[in-house]
Write a protein that holds these residues in place. Sequence first.
Motif, PDB file in Angstrom:
ATOM      1  N   LEU A   1       0.931  -1.026   0.223  1.00 19.59           N
ATOM      2  CA  LEU A   1       0.078  -0.283   0.147  1.00 19.59           C
ATOM      3  C   LEU A   1       0.865   1.414  -0.052  1.00 19.59           C
ATOM      4  O   LEU A   1       0.256   2.154  -0.839  1.00 19.59           O
ATOM      5  CB  LEU A   1      -0.921   0.146   1.236  1.00 19.59           C
ATOM      6  N   LEU A   2       1.880   1.304   0.675  1.00 17.16           N
ATOM      7  CA  LEU A   2       3.195   2.458   0.612  1.00 17.16           C
ATOM      8  C   LEU A   2       4.437   1.861   0.148  1.00 17.16           C
ATOM      9  O   LEU A   2       5.068   0.649   1.123  1.00 17.16           O
ATOM     10  CB  LEU A   2       2.863   2.927   2.204  1.00 17.16           C
ATOM     11  N   THR A   3       4.742   2.640  -0.545  1.00 22.52           N
ATOM     12  CA  THR A   3       6.268   2.316  -1.283  1.00 22.52           C
ATOM     13  C   THR A   3       7.424   3.204  -0.436  1.00 22.52           C
ATOM     14  O   THR A   3       7.097   3.921  -1.112  1.00 22.52           O
ATOM     15  CB  THR A   3       7.123   1.323  -2.099  1.00 22.52           C
ATOM     16  N   VAL A   4       8.200   3.301   0.421  1.00 22.74           N
ATOM     17  CA  VAL A   4       8.325   4.672   0.474  1.00 22.74           C
ATOM     18  C   VAL A   4      10.384   4.153  -0.315  1.00 22.74           C
ATOM     19  O   VAL A   4      10.595   2.756   0.266  1.00 22.74           O
ATOM     20  CB  VAL A   4       9.241   4.462   1.993  1.00 22.74           C
ATOM     21  N   GLU A   5      10.823   5.123  -0.829  1.00 25.01           N
ATOM     22  CA  GLU A   5      12.247   4.550  -0.987  1.00 25.01           C
ATOM     23  C   GLU A   5      13.151   5.538  -1.340  1.00 25.01           C
ATOM     24  O   GLU A   5      12.853   6.914  -2.048  1.00 25.01           O
ATOM     25  CB  GLU A   5      12.011   4.305  -3.369  1.00 25.01           C
ATOM     26  N   HIS A   6      14.533   5.805  -0.771  1.00 25.38           N
ATOM     27  CA  HIS A   6      15.680   6.266  -0.862  1.00 25.38           C
ATOM     28  C   HIS A   6      14.823   7.651  -0.084  1.00 25.38           C
ATOM     29  O   HIS A   6      15.529   8.784  -1.025  1.00 25.38           O
ATOM     30  CB  HIS A   6      16.262   6.188  -2.365  1.00 25.38           C
ATOM     31  N   LEU A   7      13.682   7.746   0.979  1.00 21.81           N
ATOM     32  CA  LEU A   7      13.535   8.638   1.365  1.00 21.81           C
ATOM     33  C   LEU A   7      15.154   9.888   1.805  1.00 21.81           C
ATOM     34  O   LEU A   7      15.603   9.073   2.619  1.00 21.81           O
ATOM     35  CB  LEU A   7      12.525   8.258   2.289  1.00 21.81           C
ATOM     36  N   ALA A   8      14.848  10.894   1.448  1.00 26.98           N
ATOM     37  CA  ALA A   8      15.624  11.943   2.581  1.00 26.98           C
ATOM     38  C   ALA A   8      14.844  13.229   2.815  1.00 26.98           C
ATOM     39  O   ALA A   8      14.356  13.065   2.155  1.00 26.98           O
ATOM     40  CB  ALA A   8      16.031  12.204   1.285  1.00 26.98           C
ATOM     41  N   THR A   9      14.822  13.013   4.280  1.00 29.72           N
ATOM     42  CA  THR A   9      13.954  14.027   4.875  1.00 29.72           C
ATOM     43  C   THR A   9      14.768  14.529   6.297  1.00 29.72           C
ATOM     44  O   THR A   9      15.839  14.128   6.460  1.00 29.72           O
ATOM     45  CB  THR A   9      12.490  13.110   5.461  1.00 29.72           C
ATOM     46  N   GLY A  10      13.908  14.947   6.846  1.00 31.61           N
ATOM     47  CA  GLY A  10      14.401  16.426   8.003  1.00 31.61           C
ATOM     48  C   GLY A  10      13.710  17.541   8.208  1.00 31.61           C
ATOM     49  O   GLY A  10      12.310  17.169   8.278  1.00 31.61           O
ATOM     50  N   TYR A  11      14.424  17.649   9.307  1.00 29.15           N
ATOM     51  CA  TYR A  11      13.470  19.185   9.539  1.00 29.15           C
ATOM     52  C   TYR A  11      14.144  20.976   9.061  1.00 29.15           C
ATOM     53  O   TYR A  11      15.091  20.923   9.476  1.00 29.15           O
ATOM     54  CB  TYR A  11      13.807  19.391  11.369  1.00 29.15           C
ATOM     55  N   GLY A  12      12.892  21.658   8.163  1.00 33.54           N
ATOM     56  CA  GLY A  12      14.031  22.195   7.888  1.00 33.54           C
ATOM     57  C   GLY A  12      14.953  21.731   6.516  1.00 33.54           C
ATOM     58  O   GLY A  12      14.857  21.230   6.541  1.00 33.54           O
TER      59      GLY A  12
ATOM     60  N   THR B   1      11.262  11.039  12.156  1.00 27.29           N
ATOM     61  CA  THR B   1      10.947  11.666  10.706  1.00 27.29           C
ATOM     62  C   THR B   1      10.513  11.357  10.021  1.00 27.29           C
ATOM     63  O   THR B   1      10.258  11.664   8.463  1.00 27.29           O
ATOM     64  CB  THR B   1      12.542  11.440  10.718  1.00 27.29           C
ATOM     65  N   SER B   2      10.975  10.231   9.747  1.00 32.20           N
ATOM     66  CA  SER B   2      10.836   9.148   8.679  1.00 32.20           C
ATOM     67  C   SER B   2       8.499   9.340   7.989  1.00 32.20           C
ATOM     68  O   SER B   2       8.052   9.565   7.414  1.00 32.20           O
ATOM     69  CB  SER B   2      10.690   7.765   8.267  1.00 32.20           C
ATOM     70  N   LEU B   3       8.895   9.115   9.561  1.00 32.28           N
ATOM     71  CA  LEU B   3       7.015   8.799  10.022  1.00 32.28           C
ATOM     72  C   LEU B   3       6.461   9.992   9.687  1.00 32.28           C
ATOM     73  O   LEU B   3       5.098  10.452   9.162  1.00 32.28           O
ATOM     74  CB  LEU B   3       6.021   8.468  11.230  1.00 32.28           C
ATOM     75  N   ARG B   4       7.281  11.113  10.167  1.00 25.07           N
ATOM     76  CA  ARG B   4       6.731  12.169   9.633  1.00 25.07           C
ATOM     77  C   ARG B   4       6.560  13.229   8.233  1.00 25.07           C
ATOM     78  O   ARG B   4       5.909  13.536   7.927  1.00 25.07           O
ATOM     79  CB  ARG B   4       7.203  13.571  10.372  1.00 25.07           C
ATOM     80  N   ALA B   5       7.337  12.419   7.697  1.00 26.09           N
ATOM     81  CA  ALA B   5       7.769  12.798   6.021  1.00 26.09           C
ATOM     82  C   ALA B   5       6.346  11.505   4.879  1.00 26.09           C
ATOM     83  O   ALA B   5       5.516  12.862   4.769  1.00 26.09           O
ATOM     84  CB  ALA B   5       9.251  12.135   5.936  1.00 26.09           C
ATOM     85  N   VAL B   6       6.513  11.061   6.103  1.00 24.39           N
ATOM     86  CA  VAL B   6       4.649  10.133   5.529  1.00 24.39           C
ATOM     87  C   VAL B   6       3.506  11.021   5.416  1.00 24.39           C
ATOM     88  O   VAL B   6       2.575  11.049   4.718  1.00 24.39           O
ATOM     89  CB  VAL B   6       5.124   8.865   5.864  1.00 24.39           C
ATOM     90  N   ALA B   7       3.536  11.857   7.099  1.00 24.01           N
ATOM     91  CA  ALA B   7       2.465  11.939   7.272  1.00 24.01           C
ATOM     92  C   ALA B   7       2.019  13.226   6.802  1.00 24.01           C
ATOM     93  O   ALA B   7       0.698  13.804   6.373  1.00 24.01           O
ATOM     94  CB  ALA B   7       2.141  12.284   8.426  1.00 24.01           C
ATOM     95  N   GLY B   8       3.287  13.819   6.143  1.00 24.82           N
ATOM     96  CA  GLY B   8       3.262  15.387   5.673  1.00 24.82           C
ATOM     97  C   GLY B   8       3.415  16.452   6.506  1.00 24.82           C
ATOM     98  O   GLY B   8       3.545  17.577   5.917  1.00 24.82           O
ATOM     99  N   LEU B   9       4.036  15.985   7.546  1.00 25.06           N
ATOM    100  CA  LEU B   9       4.592  17.288   8.495  1.00 25.06           C
ATOM    101  C   LEU B   9       6.035  17.480   8.419  1.00 25.06           C
ATOM    102  O   LEU B   9       6.628  18.975   8.815  1.00 25.06           O
ATOM    103  CB  LEU B   9       4.455  16.904  10.377  1.00 25.06           C
ATOM    104  N   ASN B  10       7.152  16.295   7.479  1.00 26.16           N
ATOM    105  CA  ASN B  10       8.582  17.430   7.367  1.00 26.16           C
ATOM    106  C   ASN B  10       8.725  17.003   5.898  1.00 26.16           C
ATOM    107  O   ASN B  10       7.542  17.072   5.548  1.00 26.16           O
ATOM    108  CB  ASN B  10       9.710  16.005   8.080  1.00 26.16           C
ATOM    109  N   PRO B  11       9.504  18.454   5.208  1.00 25.79           N
ATOM    110  CA  PRO B  11       9.475  18.108   3.804  1.00 25.79           C
ATOM    111  C   PRO B  11      10.388  16.932   3.554  1.00 25.79           C
ATOM    112  O   PRO B  11      11.395  16.564   4.076  1.00 25.79           O
ATOM    113  CB  PRO B  11      10.648  19.230   3.812  1.00 25.79           C
ATOM    114  N   VAL B  12       9.618  16.674   2.161  1.00 26.16           N
ATOM    115  CA  VAL B  12      11.032  15.183   1.596  1.00 26.16           C
ATOM    116  C   VAL B  12      11.861  16.607   0.308  1.00 26.16           C
ATOM    117  O   VAL B  12      12.131  16.904  -0.464  1.00 26.16           O
ATOM    118  CB  VAL B  12      10.035  15.054   0.334  1.00 26.16           C
ATOM    119  N   HIS B  13      13.246  15.944   1.163  1.00 29.04           N
ATOM    120  CA  HIS B  13      14.506  16.570   0.322  1.00 29.04           C
ATOM    121  C   HIS B  13      14.864  15.285  -0.587  1.00 29.04           C
ATOM    122  O   HIS B  13      15.526  15.542  -1.984  1.00 29.04           O
ATOM    123  CB  HIS B  13      15.415  16.321   1.420  1.00 29.04           C
ATOM    124  N   GLY B  14      14.196  14.246  -0.869  1.00 31.00           N
ATOM    125  CA  GLY B  14      14.452  13.262  -1.925  1.00 31.00           C
ATOM    126  C   GLY B  14      14.112  12.007  -1.657  1.00 31.00           C
ATOM    127  O   GLY B  14      13.896  11.616  -0.499  1.00 31.00           O
ATOM    128  N   GLY B  15      14.262  11.608  -2.439  1.00 27.30           N
ATOM    129  CA  GLY B  15      13.117  10.140  -2.669  1.00 27.30           C
ATOM    130  C   GLY B  15      11.718   9.983  -2.722  1.00 27.30           C
ATOM    131  O   GLY B  15      11.058  11.743  -3.368  1.00 27.30           O
TER     132      GLY B  15
END
Lengths: 285, 239
Positions: free
Chosen positions: B5-16, B46-60
């Motif tokens: 249902l969810l595929t996350v690949e090569h996710l790069a994320t963080g805070y700001g 941090t990864s969960l927050r990216a999936v939820a949309g709280l953190n910006p996605v930098h790559g992947g």
Amino acid sequence: MTLIYAGLSLGAVYALVAIGYNIVFVASRSFNFAQAQLMTIGAFVAYTGHVTFGLPAIAVVLLAMIAVMLIASIEERIAVRPVADHQTQLITTLGFGTMLTGIAQLVWGSQPLDVPFVGAKGAITLLGGRLYTFELGLIVLAIVLVVVIHLYNRRMMSGLALVAMSQDDEAALLRGINVRKLAFAAFAVTGLLAGLMGFFIGPKTFAVATLGSALALKGFVALAIGGFGSFYGGLAGGFAVGLVEAHAARYLGSEFSNLSVFLILILVLMIRPTGLFGQLQERTV
Amino acid sequence: MTDPLLTVEHLATGYGDLRAVWDVSFRVWSGRITALLGRNGSGKTTSLRAVAGLNPVHGGTMTYDGRPLESVAAHRRVALGVSYVQEGKRVFRAQSVRENLLLGGYSLKLRRKALESELARIYDLFPILHAKRDDPAGSLSGGQQQMVAIGQALMAKPRLLMLDEPSGGLAPSVVAEVMARVSELKESGLAILLVEQAVEAAMDVADHVTVIDIGKVVVNSPVHEIDDLEKIKDACIGR
């Protein structure tokens, strides 16, 4: 009794300011220090509607509400949204309020304008005291608004969402609440209400450009006495300030009226730092 | 195996601009539990927050139900079926249990009356919440608050449920109960992404495990293929 009515109607004006502060505070944990100036503009627009255009009362109310809502929406866009943190918003909204005062002075001059009310400015006798119809209108408006807002926040989904946002906006976002949109809506609604309030306070306070700063201070005191975020608190705080001010002016002399108000504020805050109806909100992280 | 249902690949994320996750990939399937493990600060939350949309996605990329998730605003992801229960029992403390649960269903865009009838689902799962429905959520015990938080997420009728440290700060017996409920939810067809410090409790219920360290994946395997639990524990504790 007449003195009590005078205090209550004056207090209702402060309570209305406190209601305006509270709506924005609940929605975004920030203060809109231009709230009292928005009301002042509402009073000026009411004057223009009544006197210059000779419109019927209902049209005057609508005109004031829409005009002030538009101004509040502009304020949200230029003085609130671009500013990230709440402390800075205190400055930008205060600045917007100062601007409104200046604009009001340019447009309507610096002389106090006597804003008419629905029908004639007649006085009525009620329970052994006399008061003007517009004073009764003020008291009723303040109470009705607080009750309506309270019910709204408890019964309607958007009201529940507003209260939720005030506790934890990130958690609210995760429940699917469009936090930004709702905060903007709250701002627009305060503008709408400020227009309505302006229509009601004008006959009591007159429309004068400096009205905003006087109301802002007393409204804030009312809020601090009642407790930030509490609508019933703001109402009680407003009435308390009005009553103290009226009685101090009558029995101690008008130079003591402001002094007594602040004395009461200090007393309340010493005994209950969160205000009469305020709650300490802890948050676990 | 069915498509995730969810595929996350090569996710790069963080805070700001601050990068906390460099290259994390994981998948979650309907009716299965994926455990996302790792030591403190490894980038799980941090990864969960990216999936939820709280953190910006930098790559992947993040693909949910066949479509990219990155461009969807956080509050709209809830309506798509992505529910995130944050760490630390973030309930609306001043509001009643019932109001908390109603707010959980906010994204359904129903009238309050219609939402009220949805509450029964949650009360069936957590009967104690029915008894406490008019109490302020902040007055409940830690375990009950966790139930409110999960109940809120379930009110939105999610397809993907992300649980961040549901056992955090709870007594062992309560942890067992929460985990039992999580297993039940899986049986109902939910895709569950579970972040946990309690490695053994998580491995007991999980079907798939992904371990990350310093923002990168170090283990990615079905649970039944893992013969040495100690290896996983080592990676999570950092001995």
